[in-house]
Design an enzyme around this catalytic site. Sequence first.
Site, mmCIF file in Angstrom:
data_model
loop_
_atom_site.group_PDB
_atom_site.id
_atom_site.type_symbol
_atom_site.label_atom_id
_atom_site.label_comp_id
_atom_site.label_asym_id
_atom_site.label_seq_id
_atom_site.Cartn_x
_atom_site.Cartn_y
_atom_site.Cartn_z
ATOM 1 C CB THR A 1 -0.910 -0.009 1.250
ATOM 2 O OG1 THR A 1 -1.823 -1.092 1.133
ATOM 3 C CG2 THR A 1 -1.686 1.280 1.410
ATOM 4 C CB SER B 1 2.670 -7.831 1.165
ATOM 5 O OG SER B 1 1.703 -7.705 2.175
HETATM 6 C C1 SIN Z 1 -1.100 -2.932 2.835
HETATM 7 O O1 SIN Z 1 0.051 -2.710 2.526
HETATM 8 O O2 SIN Z 1 -1.605 -2.321 3.829
HETATM 9 C C2 SIN Z 1 -2.005 -3.894 2.152
HETATM 10 C C3 SIN Z 1 -1.485 -4.393 0.874
HETATM 11 C C4 SIN Z 1 -0.220 -5.171 1.023
HETATM 12 O O3 SIN Z 1 -0.013 -5.812 2.061
HETATM 13 O O4 SIN Z 1 0.567 -5.165 0.060
#
Ligand code: SIN
Length: 327
Positions: free
Chosen positions: A20, A66
């Site tokens: 994110t 992720s």
């Molecule tokens: C996030 O980073 O909060 C969600 C998406 C991810 O884990 O890549």
Amino acid sequence: MSEQLASSRRRVLVLGTGGTIAGRAAASGDNIGYVAGQVAVAELLAGLEAPAGVSLEAEQVAQVDSKDMEFSIWLALARRCAQALADPAVAGVVITHGTDTLEETAFFLHSVLASDKPVVLTCAMRPASALSPDGPQNVRDAVVVAASHGSRGVSVVCAGVVHTAADVQKVHTYRLDAFSSGDGGPIGFVEEGQVRVTGKWPEAGRGLDAAQQWPHDLDPPRVEILFSHAGARGALIDALLAERAQGASGAIRGLVLAATGNGTLHHEIEQAAARAQAAGVAVVRATRCSQGRILAKPGDAIPDAGALSPVKARVALMLELLGAPSL
Ligand code: SIN
């Protein structure tokens, strides 16, 4: 206690993996409808003021949400970290990562890296396109920790809190302060570019010499996680055993049972787990509880993972099956 930054120029390598923190949404007010892993790590660093005496270098290792994290990326990260940390000019490494599996990556790196120097994972709960993204401050804080004298081992920095890789867990779906160290408590806090240590830095990882020998495309042993819950049945375990009995490639070698409370299992799961052990599958119990540890009892038929969460117990079991020292 505040830890002073180095006075001589030190390098911090910032490795990007997506998440994110590198996400983009169509509208700046949208904090959930974004696509993760869009913005290059070099762009995340643009405009970021490095602490005095510290130079930053960006490198993109992966660009993923992720939830889709893979062993191959862990391996690439471990290799790059080990190589960078061996360079006397490098003070530490920062890794930008999605929040969803961050604790797994952190625990893997903690398990395989031997360096005394810090590796600091950081993240964001809001995309880079948000009205008020949390990523830039988190990256700045992570760089401060990576460049700080006294910091060591693999840690996670989010919302001004420094966690150990062993204790950290994502505990909230939306809040910016989404991580907790549970009973263990955090290592400390980053406040206005200073690290205030209230806990203990982790011991440097034991290192995994074998990891250097692993081929880049190493297929890790398959380790599944299964929950014990009300009304649980052993059918899924039996299906995995049937696949193994057929000699299917990539068949199960390890099983983590996410157990209730102090490591108890529904009797149907317990019986199926005994069949798995008899078939040569390595079985481990990890508690479903987000805090506390499993306290072993005499006569336990299935080993326990202590305080490790099921996802971290899976990493530990994979490494054990790969011939790493038991963690
Ligand atoms: C996030 O980073 O909060 C969600 C998406 C991810 O884990 O890549």
